[in-house]
Design an enzyme around this catalytic site. Structure first.
Site, PDB file in Angstrom:
ATOM      1  N   HIS A 135       0.867  -1.181   0.000  1.00  0.00           N
ATOM      2  CA  HIS A 135       0.000   0.000   0.000  1.00  0.00           C
ATOM      3  C   HIS A 135       0.909   1.238   0.000  1.00  0.00           C
ATOM      4  O   HIS A 135       2.004   1.208   0.572  1.00  0.00           O
ATOM      5  CB  HIS A 135      -0.846  -0.045   1.279  1.00  0.00           C
ATOM      6  CG  HIS A 135      -1.951   0.953   1.364  1.00  0.00           C
ATOM      7  ND1 HIS A 135      -1.736   2.262   1.733  1.00  0.00           N
ATOM      8  CD2 HIS A 135      -3.282   0.828   1.165  1.00  0.00           C
ATOM      9  CE1 HIS A 135      -2.898   2.895   1.753  1.00  0.00           C
ATOM     10  NE2 HIS A 135      -3.858   2.048   1.412  1.00  0.00           N
ATOM     11  N   ASP A 212       2.854  -4.513   8.104  1.00  0.00           N
ATOM     12  CA  ASP A 212       1.609  -3.752   8.005  1.00  0.00           C
ATOM     13  C   ASP A 212       0.467  -4.771   8.072  1.00  0.00           C
ATOM     14  O   ASP A 212       0.220  -5.513   7.118  1.00  0.00           O
ATOM     15  CB  ASP A 212       1.630  -2.985   6.670  1.00  0.00           C
ATOM     16  CG  ASP A 212       0.258  -2.442   6.274  1.00  0.00           C
ATOM     17  OD1 ASP A 212      -0.734  -2.729   6.974  1.00  0.00           O
ATOM     18  OD2 ASP A 212       0.189  -1.749   5.249  1.00  0.00           O
ATOM     19  N   GLN A 215      -4.735  -5.384   6.850  1.00  0.00           N
ATOM     20  CA  GLN A 215      -5.734  -6.288   6.252  1.00  0.00           C
ATOM     21  C   GLN A 215      -5.692  -7.678   6.873  1.00  0.00           C
ATOM     22  O   GLN A 215      -6.349  -8.593   6.364  1.00  0.00           O
ATOM     23  CB  GLN A 215      -5.491  -6.408   4.737  1.00  0.00           C
ATOM     24  CG  GLN A 215      -5.601  -5.115   3.983  1.00  0.00           C
ATOM     25  CD  GLN A 215      -7.028  -4.541   3.972  1.00  0.00           C
ATOM     26  OE1 GLN A 215      -8.006  -5.258   4.237  1.00  0.00           O
ATOM     27  NE2 GLN A 215      -7.155  -3.270   3.671  1.00  0.00           N
ATOM     28  N   LYS A 238     -10.622  -1.029  10.211  1.00  0.00           N
ATOM     29  CA  LYS A 238     -10.711  -2.221   9.354  1.00  0.00           C
ATOM     30  C   LYS A 238     -10.949  -3.461  10.212  1.00  0.00           C
ATOM     31  O   LYS A 238     -10.948  -4.583   9.728  1.00  0.00           O
ATOM     32  CB  LYS A 238      -9.423  -2.371   8.541  1.00  0.00           C
ATOM     33  CG  LYS A 238      -9.212  -1.220   7.543  1.00  0.00           C
ATOM     34  CD  LYS A 238      -7.909  -1.390   6.810  1.00  0.00           C
ATOM     35  CE  LYS A 238      -7.476  -0.132   6.087  1.00  0.00           C
ATOM     36  NZ  LYS A 238      -8.227   0.161   4.885  1.00  0.00           N
ATOM     37  N   CYS A 376      -4.621   2.212  -3.898  1.00  0.00           N
ATOM     38  CA  CYS A 376      -3.406   2.751  -3.245  1.00  0.00           C
ATOM     39  C   CYS A 376      -2.239   1.784  -3.397  1.00  0.00           C
ATOM     40  O   CYS A 376      -1.426   1.614  -2.471  1.00  0.00           O
ATOM     41  CB  CYS A 376      -3.641   3.063  -1.760  1.00  0.00           C
ATOM     42  SG  CYS A 376      -4.826   4.351  -1.502  1.00  0.00           S
TER      43      CYS A 376
HETATM   44  N1  PLP Z   1      -1.992  -0.706   4.641  1.00  0.00           N
HETATM   45  C1  PLP Z   1      -2.909  -1.453   4.021  1.00  0.00           C
HETATM   46  C2  PLP Z   1      -2.557  -2.830   3.562  1.00  0.00           C
HETATM   47  C3  PLP Z   1      -4.188  -0.928   3.810  1.00  0.00           C
HETATM   48  O1  PLP Z   1      -5.113  -1.651   3.204  1.00  0.00           O
HETATM   49  C4  PLP Z   1      -4.468   0.383   4.252  1.00  0.00           C
HETATM   50  C5  PLP Z   1      -5.794   1.006   3.988  1.00  0.00           C
HETATM   51  O2  PLP Z   1      -6.477   0.669   3.054  1.00  0.00           O
HETATM   52  C6  PLP Z   1      -3.474   1.089   4.912  1.00  0.00           C
HETATM   53  C7  PLP Z   1      -2.242   0.513   5.081  1.00  0.00           C
HETATM   54  C8  PLP Z   1      -3.735   2.470   5.434  1.00  0.00           C
HETATM   55  O3  PLP Z   1      -4.620   2.377   6.504  1.00  0.00           O
HETATM   56  P1  PLP Z   1      -5.185   3.702   7.205  1.00  0.00           P
HETATM   57  O4  PLP Z   1      -5.734   4.547   6.091  1.00  0.00           O
HETATM   58  O5  PLP Z   1      -6.241   3.190   8.123  1.00  0.00           O
HETATM   59  O6  PLP Z   1      -4.061   4.349   7.917  1.00  0.00           O
END
Ligand code: PLP
Length: 418
Positions: A135, A212, A215, A238, A376
């Site tokens: 992401h 990270d 998900q 999430k 993203c």
């Molecule tokens: N990392 C992953 C894999 C994501 O799917 C997302 C959000 O879609 C993020 C990071 C960013 O999360 P946040 O916008 O809640 O900080």
């Protein structure tokens, strides 16, 4: 076809999809004249009554600032806020609750590590390895740090089916690698990455690993001690919790050695014009008034999820994904994107002769909420030579009937577009 009813184990609540859906009031509505089919859970999940009520109860009955009040409401808010930290600590099996740092979400957690640990530990000539399927929030902070420090960000290649190429990863591992960052589950494809192997291999060259988990945490149990990761980040929204709250978990020795990232109240021990000393963990990273309702709401979300046997929730979600893969592959011209056999929560696809955003708009007209575009993850789309995909993403309340409705809606979309 109806969803199976899964039997309870121990003292867990029975996982019955109909009653689970009853817990999420937002699902009972029509959109554009059709019952809502919410398949945008990778973007954000819906919230159960337990979370909505807990947040409402905080504001109705004990709203107050934490840590500094000399009165009943502040004491109560503080004890609920710190109990929420304890709850999250248990949720990821942290050795100590002080290793759980509240952030606004995954993005802020990654930025915290980049600004604090990164600035102190990355130097000219160092390498940061980042898989092609990350992401943007786990790419851009490292690029920015690398530019500042004269370091390099190198992509770890991903295969055509959306899996990290471990042989290529091994070839990139040398003494210059100081950090490997990787998502536990790809938001664009649903691939579950082999992070245990990645962590072991990274540690063999003394590199640190940031995972990270945005998900992952909603879909299966995560144990930071078994993983032996150095940092683990996730977002509350999430995970059936509120927006604006998230977590950075870190190894204690690393967090202790890291300088603060934001400055202000709460994160200090003492302040004078001759100098300031900083608070202990976790407070040195939590400047200013925290998202108290968010933390309490997130703990309620975790309590809700864990009131079920998580293996049964996971089994249900896998059943829905398999059902989607089988049913949707019938649609002429539809190609699933990301065909790893180790996937969770996401069915990403393209349909020959259509643009993802047109498909998404026509699905919305039929009450079906999906996400379209690059998710993203532009470097991944570039790697797969796609402008974007349509992404249907699932949660514990997603049913086979939702997939049936997606199928029917897609059939109508194709009559219109192709
Ligand atoms: N990392 C992953 C894999 C994501 O799917 C997302 C959000 O879609 C993020 C990071 C960013 O999360 P946040 O916008 O809640 O900080």
């Amino acid at each position: 076809m109806s969803d199976q009813m899964l039997a309870p184990e121990n003292t867990c609540r029975q996982f019955d999809i109909a009653s689970v859906r009853e817990d999420f009031p937002i699902l009972r509505q029509e959109v554009n004249g059709h019952p809502l089919v919410y398949l945008d859970n990778a973007a954000t999940t819906q919230k159960p009554n337990a979370v909505i009520d807990e947040i409402s109860n905080y504001y109705r009955s004990y709203n107050s600032n934490v840590h500094r009040g000399a009165h009943h409401l502040s004491d109560k808010a503080t004890s609920h806020f710190e109990a929420a930290r304890e709850r999250i600590s248990k949720f990821v099996n942290s050795p100590k609750a002080s290793q759980v740092i509240w952030t606004r979400g995954t993005t802020e957690a990654v930025n915290l590590v980049a600004s604090s640990w990164g600035r102190a530990n990355i130097s000219s000539g160092d390498t940061i390895l980042v898989p092609e399927l990350e992401h943007h929030s786990n790419i851009v902070p490292w690029q920015t740090l690398a530019i500042e420090k004269g370091a390099q960000v190198k992509p770890i290649p991903v295969s055509d089916i959306g899996e990290i190429d471990l042989a290529a990863f091994d070839a990139l591992l040398d003494d210059s690698v100081k950090l490997v960052v990787v998502n536990h589950v790809s938001n664009a494809l649903g691939t579950i990455n082999p992070i245990k192997e990645i962590i072991e291999r990274a540690h063999s060259v003394d590199a640190k690993v940031l995972v990270d988990g945005a998900q992952a945490v909603a879909h299966f149990e995560v144990d930071v001690q078994i993983l032996d990761c150095d940092f683990y980040a996730f977002s509350g929204h999430k995970l059936y919790g509120p927006t604006g709250i998230g977590v950075l978990w870190g190894k204690e020795s690393l967090l202790e050695a890291m300088p603060p990232y934001h400055f202000g109240g709460e994160m200090i021990e003492s302040v004078s014009f001759s100098g300031t000393t900083f608070n202990r963990l976790p407070y040195k990273f939590e400047a200013g008034t925290p998202d108290i309702a968010g933390a309490i709401g997130l703990a309620a979300a975790v309590d809700y999820l864990c009131s079920f046997d998580r293996a049964l929730v996971q089994k249900h979600e896998q059943d829905v994904l398999t059902y989607a893969i089988d049913l949707l592959s019938d649609i002429s011209g539809l190609k699933r994107v990301g065909e790893s056999s180790n996937c969770t929560g996401v069915f990403s696809f393209v349909i020959t002769g259509t643009h993802p955003s047109d498909v998404g708009m026509l699905l919305d007209q039929q009450g079906v909420a999906v996400r379209t575009g690059h998710h993203c993850a532009q470097p991944l789309m570039e790697r797969l030579a796609l402008p974007g995909t349509v992404r249907a993403s699932f949660a514990m309340y997603t049913s086979r009937q939702d997939i049936d409705k997606l199928y029917e809606a897609l059939t109508k979309v194709l009559q219109f577009l192709v």
